[in-house]
Write a protein that holds these residues in place. Structure first.
Motif, PDB file in Angstrom:
ATOM      1  N   VAL A  17       0.595  -1.076  -0.167  1.00 54.66           N
ATOM      2  CA  VAL A  17      -0.049  -0.061  -0.023  1.00 54.66           C
ATOM      3  C   VAL A  17       0.960   1.284   0.092  1.00 54.66           C
ATOM      4  N   GLU A  18       0.767   2.142  -1.054  1.00 59.34           N
ATOM      5  CA  GLU A  18       1.594   3.200  -0.916  1.00 59.34           C
ATOM      6  C   GLU A  18       0.708   4.313  -0.268  1.00 59.34           C
ATOM      7  N   ALA A  19       1.577   4.894   0.672  1.00 56.02           N
ATOM      8  CA  ALA A  19       0.998   6.002   1.542  1.00 56.02           C
ATOM      9  C   ALA A  19       0.969   7.053   0.956  1.00 56.02           C
ATOM     10  N   LEU A  20       2.540   7.514   0.591  1.00 55.88           N
ATOM     11  CA  LEU A  20       2.788   8.556  -0.027  1.00 55.88           C
ATOM     12  C   LEU A  20       3.481   8.508  -1.237  1.00 55.88           C
ATOM     13  N   ARG A  21       2.950   9.415  -2.292  1.00 52.56           N
ATOM     14  CA  ARG A  21       3.609   8.966  -3.571  1.00 52.56           C
ATOM     15  C   ARG A  21       4.187  10.254  -4.343  1.00 52.56           C
ATOM     16  N   GLY A  22       5.216  10.558  -3.691  1.00 57.92           N
ATOM     17  CA  GLY A  22       6.014  11.633  -4.239  1.00 57.92           C
ATOM     18  C   GLY A  22       5.623  13.033  -3.588  1.00 57.92           C
ATOM     19  N   LEU A  23       5.540  13.034  -2.306  1.00 51.87           N
ATOM     20  CA  LEU A  23       5.018  14.144  -1.550  1.00 51.87           C
ATOM     21  C   LEU A  23       6.132  15.495  -1.754  1.00 51.87           C
ATOM     22  N   ASP A  24       5.792  16.693  -1.931  1.00 50.13           N
ATOM     23  CA  ASP A  24       6.369  17.673  -1.914  1.00 50.13           C
ATOM     24  C   ASP A  24       5.831  18.781  -1.125  1.00 50.13           C
ATOM     25  N   LEU A  25       6.408  19.531   0.044  1.00 51.53           N
ATOM     26  CA  LEU A  25       5.689  20.281   1.058  1.00 51.53           C
ATOM     27  C   LEU A  25       7.160  21.100   1.658  1.00 51.53           C
ATOM     28  N   THR A  26       6.667  22.401   1.843  1.00 52.92           N
ATOM     29  CA  THR A  26       7.638  23.166   2.462  1.00 52.92           C
ATOM     30  C   THR A  26       6.872  24.120   3.634  1.00 52.92           C
ATOM     31  N   VAL A  27       7.628  24.147   4.630  1.00 51.99           N
ATOM     32  CA  VAL A  27       7.127  25.296   5.937  1.00 51.99           C
ATOM     33  C   VAL A  27       8.377  26.095   5.976  1.00 51.99           C
ATOM     34  N   ARG A  28       7.916  27.413   6.209  1.00 47.74           N
ATOM     35  CA  ARG A  28       8.818  28.423   6.066  1.00 47.74           C
ATOM     36  C   ARG A  28       8.909  29.127   7.806  1.00 47.74           C
ATOM     37  N   GLU A  29       9.740  29.794   8.013  1.00 42.99           N
ATOM     38  CA  GLU A  29       9.941  30.466   9.462  1.00 42.99           C
ATOM     39  C   GLU A  29       8.745  30.945   9.625  1.00 42.99           C
ATOM     40  N   ASN A  30       8.209  30.904  10.930  1.00 39.61           N
ATOM     41  CA  ASN A  30       7.156  31.873  11.569  1.00 39.61           C
ATOM     42  C   ASN A  30       5.704  31.383  10.690  1.00 39.61           C
ATOM     43  N   GLU A  31       5.656  30.542  10.254  1.00 37.84           N
ATOM     44  CA  GLU A  31       4.691  30.108   9.461  1.00 37.84           C
ATOM     45  C   GLU A  31       3.672  29.079   9.871  1.00 37.84           C
ATOM     46  N   ILE A  32       2.525  28.967   9.816  1.00 41.38           N
ATOM     47  CA  ILE A  32       1.454  27.912  10.253  1.00 41.38           C
ATOM     48  C   ILE A  32       1.115  27.479   8.822  1.00 41.38           C
ATOM     49  N   VAL A  33       1.378  26.063   8.531  1.00 40.23           N
ATOM     50  CA  VAL A  33       0.836  25.487   7.385  1.00 40.23           C
ATOM     51  C   VAL A  33       0.076  24.529   7.519  1.00 40.23           C
ATOM     52  N   ALA A  34      -1.179  24.389   7.147  1.00 40.97           N
ATOM     53  CA  ALA A  34      -2.182  23.549   7.346  1.00 40.97           C
ATOM     54  C   ALA A  34      -2.216  22.550   6.278  1.00 40.97           C
ATOM     55  N   LEU A  35      -2.134  21.387   6.647  1.00 42.58           N
ATOM     56  CA  LEU A  35      -2.039  19.898   5.826  1.00 42.58           C
ATOM     57  C   LEU A  35      -3.500  19.469   5.914  1.00 42.58           C
ATOM     58  N   LEU A  36      -4.394  19.606   4.786  1.00 47.77           N
ATOM     59  CA  LEU A  36      -5.654  19.181   5.049  1.00 47.77           C
ATOM     60  C   LEU A  36      -5.860  17.849   3.894  1.00 47.77           C
ATOM     61  N   GLY A  37      -6.916  17.295   4.007  1.00 50.49           N
ATOM     62  CA  GLY A  37      -7.310  15.885   3.402  1.00 50.49           C
ATOM     63  C   GLY A  37      -8.215  15.121   3.956  1.00 50.49           C
ATOM     64  N   ASN A  38      -8.538  14.045   3.425  1.00 49.07           N
ATOM     65  CA  ASN A  38      -9.638  13.054   3.991  1.00 49.07           C
ATOM     66  C   ASN A  38      -8.599  11.937   4.840  1.00 49.07           C
ATOM     67  N   ASN A  39      -9.396  11.124   5.401  1.00 45.68           N
ATOM     68  CA  ASN A  39      -8.680  10.153   6.030  1.00 45.68           C
ATOM     69  C   ASN A  39      -7.947   9.021   4.778  1.00 45.68           C
ATOM     70  N   GLY A  40      -6.960   8.703   5.052  1.00 47.68           N
ATOM     71  CA  GLY A  40      -6.173   7.739   3.847  1.00 47.68           C
ATOM     72  C   GLY A  40      -5.439   8.551   2.869  1.00 47.68           C
ATOM     73  N   ALA A  41      -5.421   9.820   3.201  1.00 47.78           N
ATOM     74  CA  ALA A  41      -4.764  10.827   2.105  1.00 47.78           C
ATOM     75  C   ALA A  41      -3.353  10.616   2.169  1.00 47.78           C
ATOM     76  N   GLY A  42      -2.876  10.451   3.642  1.00 47.76           N
ATOM     77  CA  GLY A  42      -1.410  10.461   3.822  1.00 47.76           C
ATOM     78  C   GLY A  42      -0.681  11.545   4.800  1.00 47.76           C
ATOM     79  N   LYS A  43      -1.894  12.105   5.431  1.00 43.94           N
ATOM     80  CA  LYS A  43      -1.537  13.253   6.428  1.00 43.94           C
ATOM     81  C   LYS A  43      -0.591  12.791   7.451  1.00 43.94           C
ATOM     82  N   SER A  44      -1.169  11.713   8.016  1.00 47.02           N
ATOM     83  CA  SER A  44      -0.261  11.296   9.167  1.00 47.02           C
ATOM     84  C   SER A  44       1.009  10.699   8.940  1.00 47.02           C
ATOM     85  N   THR A  45       1.027  10.010   7.947  1.00 47.47           N
ATOM     86  CA  THR A  45       2.383   9.406   7.423  1.00 47.47           C
ATOM     87  C   THR A  45       3.430  10.295   6.963  1.00 47.47           C
TER      88      THR A  45
END
Length: 237
Positions: A17-45
Motif C-alpha cells: 500500500v503506497e501511503a505517500l506517492r511523491g510528496l512535496d511540501l515546504t514550511v517556512r520560518e514563522n509560518e503555520i501551514v495547514a495540511l488538509l485531506g480526507n482519511n487515508g490521504a497520507g497526512k499522518s504518514t
C-alpha cells in the motif's frame, strides 16, 4: 523567509500500500501551514516520516538546511522538531506536571525546563490548576492541551500537530487553535494536520490539500477558502 522544512519526492509504503506517492511540501520560518485531506490521504504518514517514525523508500526530508531523512527520532527532537501525535498519547498515570517534565528529556538545562513549564502554565492556565492531577483523569480537551504543552517544553523550532481538534467540542477547538496561534507568534513554525479544514484555515498562513499521497492543491489560506473545489470538498457549500 528561511525554510524550516523541505520535503521533496517523499514515498512511503506499508507493504504493497503506497501511503505517500511523491510528496512535496515546504514550511517556512514563522509560518503555520495547514495540511488538509480526507482519511487515508497520507497526512499522518507525512509527519511520521518527518519525525523518523516511518522510513521513506524514496525522497528527502530537509530541516533547517540539514538532511534528516534517515535521522533517528530522538535526534530529530534534539534538532528542534517535535511531533504531537493523533490521540494525544499522554502518560495517563503521571501527573500533569510529570508529563510536562518528560517533555524536556532532551533538554540538559533544568532551569530551561522549569521556565518552559511555567510558560506552558501561562498558555494553558487550566494545566496549572491541574498540575498534580493524573493525566488520565483529564477531559479530552485538557489532554490535548497537555500534549501540546509537553511538546513545547522541548523548545521546538517546528511543532507538528496531528489532528489536535479531533473529538473536541467547538469551544475547546477554538481555545486550542488560539494556543497554536500564540505558539507561532512566539517564534515556532507549525505544521497543522487537520480534517477540520474550517478551523485550520482560520489560523494558517498557507494550506496544502493532500489526495492519494501527494499534494493536489496549495495556496494561501485565503485562496483555499475561496477555491470552489476546496469549499465543496472540505468546507461545505
Amino acid at each position: 523567509m528561511n525554510t524550516v522544512l523541505d520535503i521533496k519526492g517523499l514515498q512511503v509504503a506499508y507493504g504493497k500500500v503506497e501511503a505517500l506517492r511523491g510528496l512535496d511540501l515546504t514550511v517556512r520560518e514563522n509560518e503555520i501551514v495547514a495540511l488538509l485531506g480526507n482519511n487515508g490521504a497520507g497526512k499522518s504518514t507525512s509527519v511520521s516520516a518527518v519525525s523518523g517514525l516511518v522510513r521513506p523508500r524514496a525522497g528527502t526530508v530537509t530541516a533547517f538546511g540539514e538532511d534528516i531523512t534517515r535521522a533517528t527520532p530522538w535526534s530529530i527532537v534534539e534538532r528542534g522538531i517535535v511531533h504531537v501525535p493523533e490521540g494525544r498519547r499522554i502518560f495517563s498515570r503521571l501527573t500533569v506536571h510529570e508529563n510536562l517534565q518528560l517533555g524536556g528529556y532532551t533538554v540538559r538545562d533544568s532551569t530551561s525546563i522549569d521556565k518552559r513549564i511555567d510558560q506552558v502554565y501561562a498558555l494553558f492556565p487550566r494545566m496549572a490548576e491541574r498540575r498534580d492531577q493524573q493525566g488520565g483523569t483529564l477531559s479530552g480537551g485538557e489532554q490535548q492541551m497537555l500534549a501540546i504543552g509537553r511538546a513545547m517544553v522541548a523548545g521546538p523550532r517546528l511543532i507538528m500537530l496531528d489532528e489536535p481538534s479531533m473529538g473536541l467540542a467547538p469551544l475547546i477547538v477554538a481555545q486550542v487553535m488560539d494556543a497554536i496561534v500564540s505558539i507561532n507568534r512566539a517564534g515556532t513554525a507549525v505544521l497543522l494536520i487537520e480534517q477540520n479544514a474550517r478551523a485550520a484555515l482560520k489560523v494558517a498562513h498557507r494550506g496544502c490539500v493532500m489526495e492519494s499521497g501527494r499534494v493536489s492543491v496549495t495556496g494561501s489560506a485565503a485562496e483555499l477558502r475561496a477555491d470552489p473545489q476546496v469549499v465543496e470538498a472540505y468546507l461545505g457549500a
